[in-house]
Design a protein around this motif. Structure first.
Motif, PDB file in Angstrom:
ATOM      1  N   VAL A   1       0.832  -1.212   0.000  1.00 30.94           N
ATOM      2  CA  VAL A   1       0.000   0.000   0.000  1.00 30.94           C
ATOM      3  C   VAL A   1       0.865   1.258   0.000  1.00 30.94           C
ATOM      4  O   VAL A   1       0.604   2.214  -0.734  1.00 30.94           O
ATOM      5  CB  VAL A   1      -0.957   0.007   1.215  1.00 30.94           C
ATOM      6  CG1 VAL A   1      -1.653   1.353   1.352  1.00 30.94           C
ATOM      7  CG2 VAL A   1      -1.988  -1.103   1.078  1.00 30.94           C
ATOM      8  N   ASN A   2       1.899   1.272   0.822  1.00 31.30           N
ATOM      9  CA  ASN A   2       2.751   2.457   0.931  1.00 31.30           C
ATOM     10  C   ASN A   2       3.417   2.794  -0.403  1.00 31.30           C
ATOM     11  O   ASN A   2       3.454   3.955  -0.825  1.00 31.30           O
ATOM     12  CB  ASN A   2       3.819   2.229   2.002  1.00 31.30           C
ATOM     13  CG  ASN A   2       4.437   3.529   2.479  1.00 31.30           C
ATOM     14  OD1 ASN A   2       3.761   4.533   2.632  1.00 31.30           O
ATOM     15  ND2 ASN A   2       5.734   3.516   2.717  1.00 31.30           N
ATOM     16  N   GLU A   3       3.928   1.782  -1.081  1.00 31.02           N
ATOM     17  CA  GLU A   3       4.606   1.998  -2.374  1.00 31.02           C
ATOM     18  C   GLU A   3       3.609   2.442  -3.446  1.00 31.02           C
ATOM     19  O   GLU A   3       3.924   3.324  -4.264  1.00 31.02           O
ATOM     20  CB  GLU A   3       5.306   0.722  -2.828  1.00 31.02           C
ATOM     21  CG  GLU A   3       6.578   0.386  -2.055  1.00 31.02           C
ATOM     22  CD  GLU A   3       6.329  -0.187  -0.670  1.00 31.02           C
ATOM     23  OE1 GLU A   3       7.273  -0.234   0.130  1.00 31.02           O
ATOM     24  OE2 GLU A   3       5.178  -0.580  -0.394  1.00 31.02           O
TER      25      GLU A   3
ATOM     26  N   PRO B   1     -11.182   6.514   2.641  1.00 29.78           N
ATOM     27  CA  PRO B   1     -11.457   5.291   3.420  1.00 29.78           C
ATOM     28  C   PRO B   1     -10.205   4.543   3.880  1.00 29.78           C
ATOM     29  O   PRO B   1     -10.293   3.705   4.785  1.00 29.78           O
ATOM     30  CB  PRO B   1     -12.284   4.440   2.437  1.00 29.78           C
ATOM     31  CG  PRO B   1     -12.981   5.434   1.573  1.00 29.78           C
ATOM     32  CD  PRO B   1     -11.962   6.533   1.389  1.00 29.78           C
ATOM     33  N   LEU B   2      -9.043   4.829   3.274  1.00 31.16           N
ATOM     34  CA  LEU B   2      -7.802   4.201   3.747  1.00 31.16           C
ATOM     35  C   LEU B   2      -7.486   4.601   5.188  1.00 31.16           C
ATOM     36  O   LEU B   2      -6.719   3.922   5.871  1.00 31.16           O
ATOM     37  CB  LEU B   2      -6.630   4.583   2.834  1.00 31.16           C
ATOM     38  CG  LEU B   2      -6.496   3.812   1.517  1.00 31.16           C
ATOM     39  CD1 LEU B   2      -5.406   4.423   0.645  1.00 31.16           C
ATOM     40  CD2 LEU B   2      -6.192   2.343   1.765  1.00 31.16           C
TER      41      LEU B   2
ATOM     42  N   PHE C   1       1.582   3.797   6.352  1.00 33.66           N
ATOM     43  CA  PHE C   1       1.534   4.587   5.106  1.00 33.66           C
ATOM     44  C   PHE C   1       0.914   5.974   5.280  1.00 33.66           C
ATOM     45  O   PHE C   1       0.573   6.620   4.296  1.00 33.66           O
ATOM     46  CB  PHE C   1       0.772   3.807   4.025  1.00 33.66           C
ATOM     47  CG  PHE C   1      -0.614   3.361   4.412  1.00 33.66           C
ATOM     48  CD1 PHE C   1      -1.682   4.248   4.392  1.00 33.66           C
ATOM     49  CD2 PHE C   1      -0.853   2.051   4.800  1.00 33.66           C
ATOM     50  CE1 PHE C   1      -2.965   3.841   4.731  1.00 33.66           C
ATOM     51  CE2 PHE C   1      -2.133   1.634   5.143  1.00 33.66           C
ATOM     52  CZ  PHE C   1      -3.190   2.534   5.108  1.00 33.66           C
ATOM     53  N   GLN C   2       0.800   6.449   6.524  1.00 34.88           N
ATOM     54  CA  GLN C   2       0.102   7.709   6.771  1.00 34.88           C
ATOM     55  C   GLN C   2       0.746   8.909   6.078  1.00 34.88           C
ATOM     56  O   GLN C   2       0.041   9.803   5.596  1.00 34.88           O
ATOM     57  CB  GLN C   2       0.014   7.978   8.275  1.00 34.88           C
ATOM     58  CG  GLN C   2       1.373   8.077   8.970  1.00 34.88           C
ATOM     59  CD  GLN C   2       1.288   8.835  10.278  1.00 34.88           C
ATOM     60  OE1 GLN C   2       0.609   9.838  10.383  1.00 34.88           O
ATOM     61  NE2 GLN C   2       1.985   8.345  11.291  1.00 34.88           N
ATOM     62  N   ILE C   3       2.072   8.928   5.979  1.00 36.34           N
ATOM     63  CA  ILE C   3       2.753  10.077   5.371  1.00 36.34           C
ATOM     64  C   ILE C   3       2.423  10.182   3.888  1.00 36.34           C
ATOM     65  O   ILE C   3       2.067  11.264   3.382  1.00 36.34           O
ATOM     66  CB  ILE C   3       4.281   9.979   5.583  1.00 36.34           C
ATOM     67  CG1 ILE C   3       4.614  10.090   7.073  1.00 36.34           C
ATOM     68  CG2 ILE C   3       5.006  11.075   4.800  1.00 36.34           C
ATOM     69  CD1 ILE C   3       6.068   9.863   7.392  1.00 36.34           C
TER      70      ILE C   3
ATOM     71  N   ILE D   1      -3.804  10.037  17.186  1.00 36.11           N
ATOM     72  CA  ILE D   1      -2.694  10.997  17.069  1.00 36.11           C
ATOM     73  C   ILE D   1      -2.445  11.336  15.605  1.00 36.11           C
ATOM     74  O   ILE D   1      -2.223  12.492  15.245  1.00 36.11           O
ATOM     75  CB  ILE D   1      -1.424  10.417  17.728  1.00 36.11           C
ATOM     76  CG1 ILE D   1      -1.595  10.372  19.241  1.00 36.11           C
ATOM     77  CG2 ILE D   1      -0.194  11.240  17.360  1.00 36.11           C
ATOM     78  CD1 ILE D   1      -0.543   9.562  19.964  1.00 36.11           C
ATOM     79  N   CYS D   2      -2.507  10.305  14.751  1.00 38.10           N
ATOM     80  CA  CYS D   2      -2.338  10.502  13.308  1.00 38.10           C
ATOM     81  C   CYS D   2      -3.420  11.435  12.764  1.00 38.10           C
ATOM     82  O   CYS D   2      -3.135  12.367  12.010  1.00 38.10           O
ATOM     83  CB  CYS D   2      -2.379   9.150  12.602  1.00 38.10           C
ATOM     84  SG  CYS D   2      -2.498   9.253  10.807  1.00 38.10           S
ATOM     85  N   PHE D   3      -4.675  11.213  13.156  1.00 43.77           N
ATOM     86  CA  PHE D   3      -5.786  12.047  12.693  1.00 43.77           C
ATOM     87  C   PHE D   3      -5.600  13.495  13.123  1.00 43.77           C
ATOM     88  O   PHE D   3      -5.822  14.428  12.341  1.00 43.77           O
ATOM     89  CB  PHE D   3      -7.116  11.502  13.237  1.00 43.77           C
ATOM     90  CG  PHE D   3      -7.746  10.451  12.373  1.00 43.77           C
ATOM     91  CD1 PHE D   3      -7.083   9.257  12.088  1.00 43.77           C
ATOM     92  CD2 PHE D   3      -9.007  10.630  11.845  1.00 43.77           C
ATOM     93  CE1 PHE D   3      -7.658   8.278  11.295  1.00 43.77           C
ATOM     94  CE2 PHE D   3      -9.603   9.660  11.052  1.00 43.77           C
ATOM     95  CZ  PHE D   3      -8.923   8.474  10.768  1.00 43.77           C
TER      96      PHE D   3
END
Length: 231
Positions: free
Chosen positions: A96-98, A128-129, A138-140, A177-179
């Protein structure tokens, strides 16, 4: 987990990449081989735990997208299918990240105003991810893709923040925290009119985060006050 066959696989990927980079390679002669079946099988290779192979696949896919102009929509649709399956069925996919890195480059090249199909990719797939249990991985790259959309169409900021509020995690401090961090970045681009529409539900949510029993969630929420735009 590293693939024991990597020394042999690496040679294959290098040959394929050199082939795609060659000036003597004329895409019209080979387009029949880059069909839907090939693209699907190629994307499935991203589901490997060996990061070296995923990196090689990413480089080759980037070259495929650049050289085979006529197949770009097919490639985008195939990537969209992988994400869709990941979100609503398997909930697990190593690459997913790539693939988000590839999509960042693709979104960067979108013309303005955005086509409806491109907006739907944001609303139905990218946002939706945020519900994924592996968001921290993969948040960044996900935020980078979303940020590209906001820069190309400011009207999408309202949709993005409403989606984040809707998908807000209930019992996972790491995701929360990510949100919070992502909301802080998004608010830097928001207009006054959009803010008026969103301020009540948004600040109710941030207020709850400040009173969280988790000190990290509370701390990150308080750090938003260091942002002049937030003030």
């Amino acid at each position: 987990i590293y693939e024991s066959a990597w020394p042999h696989l690496e040679i294959i990927y290098q040959i394929f990449q050199k082939f795609l980079e060659s000036n003597q390679m004329e895409p019209p002669q080979f387009i029949q081989y880059i069909d839907a079946k090939f693209i699907h099988q190629f994307l499935m290779l991203f589901n490997t735990s060996d990061q070296r192979e995923r990196f090689a696949l990413k480089m080759v896919l980037h070259k495929l997208y650049l050289r085979f102009f006529q197949q770009r929509q097919l490639i985008r649709q195939a990537i969209q299918h992988v994400f869709y399956t990941y979100i609503y069925e398997t909930r697990y996919f190593c690459g997913v990240n790539e693939l988000l890195e590839i999509m960042y480059s693709i979104i960067n090249g979108y013309a303005v105003p955005l086509k409806q199909e491109h907006k739907e990719f944001l609303i139905k797939i990218l946002l939706p991810l945020y519900t994924s249990n592996y968001l921290h991985i993969f948040q960044i790259n996900l935020l980078n893709c979303v940020h590209q959309y906001m820069q190309k169409d400011h009207q999408l900021i309202t949709v993005i923040i409403k989606s984040l509020l809707n998908f807000w995690p209930v019992s996972c401090s790491m995701k929360e925290i990510c949100f919070i961090n992502h909301v802080g970045r998004i608010l830097e681009l928001i207009t006054d009119d959009q803010f008026v529409e969103l301020m009540e539900p948004l600040f109710h949510k941030i207020g709850k985060c400040i009173t969280s029993n988790n000190f990290q969630v509370c701390e990150v929420s308080m750090l938003l006050w260091k942002n002049d735009k937030f003030i």
